[in-house]
Design a protein around this motif. Structure first.
Motif, mmCIF file in Angstrom:
data_model
loop_
_atom_site.group_PDB
_atom_site.id
_atom_site.type_symbol
_atom_site.label_atom_id
_atom_site.label_comp_id
_atom_site.label_asym_id
_atom_site.label_seq_id
_atom_site.Cartn_x
_atom_site.Cartn_y
_atom_site.Cartn_z
ATOM 1 N N ARG A 1 0.835 -1.200 0.000
ATOM 2 C CA ARG A 1 0.000 0.000 0.000
ATOM 3 C C ARG A 1 0.871 1.250 0.000
ATOM 4 O O ARG A 1 0.630 2.197 -0.764
ATOM 5 N N VAL B 1 2.386 1.736 -3.464
ATOM 6 C CA VAL B 1 1.416 2.149 -4.475
ATOM 7 C C VAL B 1 0.995 3.594 -4.257
ATOM 8 O O VAL B 1 0.806 4.348 -5.215
ATOM 9 N N GLU B 2 0.877 4.034 -2.988
ATOM 10 C CA GLU B 2 0.455 5.402 -2.712
ATOM 11 C C GLU B 2 1.480 6.436 -3.139
ATOM 12 O O GLU B 2 1.156 7.610 -3.250
ATOM 13 N N PHE C 1 2.734 6.362 -6.124
ATOM 14 C CA PHE C 1 2.417 6.575 -7.529
ATOM 15 C C PHE C 1 0.936 6.909 -7.773
ATOM 16 O O PHE C 1 0.595 7.469 -8.803
ATOM 17 N N ARG C 2 0.085 6.527 -6.844
ATOM 18 C CA ARG C 2 -1.355 6.716 -7.037
ATOM 19 C C ARG C 2 -1.983 7.182 -5.720
ATOM 20 O O ARG C 2 -1.669 6.657 -4.667
ATOM 21 N N GLU C 3 -2.896 8.163 -5.819
ATOM 22 C CA GLU C 3 -3.553 8.700 -4.624
ATOM 23 C C GLU C 3 -4.452 7.637 -3.994
ATOM 24 O O GLU C 3 -5.106 6.862 -4.690
ATOM 25 N N ASN C 4 -4.498 7.634 -2.672
ATOM 26 C CA ASN C 4 -5.419 6.766 -1.944
ATOM 27 C C ASN C 4 -6.829 7.280 -2.210
ATOM 28 O O ASN C 4 -7.169 8.403 -1.836
ATOM 29 N N ALA C 5 -7.655 6.462 -2.864
ATOM 30 C CA ALA C 5 -8.986 6.909 -3.285
ATOM 31 C C ALA C 5 -9.856 7.286 -2.095
ATOM 32 O O ALA C 5 -10.595 8.274 -2.140
#
Length: 191
Positions: A20, A23-24, A26-30
């Protein structure tokens, strides 16, 4: 089994989740993004609500409101007037339409944008006023329901509808016998 458990706990469990956290980057926590967006939206709605809370309408504001109401009827009546003038004076109408044919296309686009913004902004203002009126109406619902209950208590078929309460004068007036004209006429006819 112990080695696999430690590897999986290190990757997915424990105090931090390596997958997690990676991944955060590279990608915003929805979920966190949705919470932030809801907070921003709530603050904006609160600000808009306070902005329109107090009705401060002076003479100039009322004059401008009246002036803002003119374009729509003027456009509608003007268009109907063009149809009437085309039937009554076709040559006069044709001369005017030839003049309009000379208007360059960018000017037509500009007119379209201005009219679109005017009517769009007017629609938004009216929609906000309508929402304010709905809110005012909803605020009055408990009082209206209370009034309805009080009115229903006064119905003739409700319990104690004719109760005079502690008013002695009203109680005495309620049981006071008044003359019955039909009974008196019958008694006179028998005597």
């Amino acid at each position: 089994m112990g080695l696999m458990e430690r590897v999986l706990t290190m990757v997915f469990g424990g105090q931090s989740n390596v997958v997690r956290d990676t991944v955060e980057v590279f990608r915003e926590n929805a979920e966190a993004g949705a919470v932030r967006n809801a907070h921003v939206q709530g603050q904006a709605m609160t600000q808009f609500g306070t902005e329109f809370m107090v009705e401060r309408r002076g003479g100039f504001d009322r004059f401008m409101d009246g002036l803002n109401r003119l374009p729509r009827p003027a456009l509608a009546l003007g268009t109907l007037g063009l149809f009437v003038s085309a039937m009554v004076a076709p040559l006069w109408f044709s001369e005017r339409m030839q003049g309009i044919a000379l208007v360059p296309e960018p000017l037509w686009w500009l007119l379209g944008v201005i009219v679109s913004f005017y009517f769009g902004a007017r629609h938004q203002v009216k929609a906000q006023e309508f929402q304010r009126e709905i809110t005012d109406t909803i605020i009055r619902v408990p009082q209206v329901l209370n009034n309805i209950q009080e009115i229903r208590k006064m119905a003739a078929d409700s319990v104690a509808a004719a109760d005079t309460g502690p008013d002695a004068t009203l109680a005495a007036t309620a049981v006071k016998s008044e003359g019955n004209a039909a009974l008196e006429a019958w008694q006179r006819s028998r005597a």
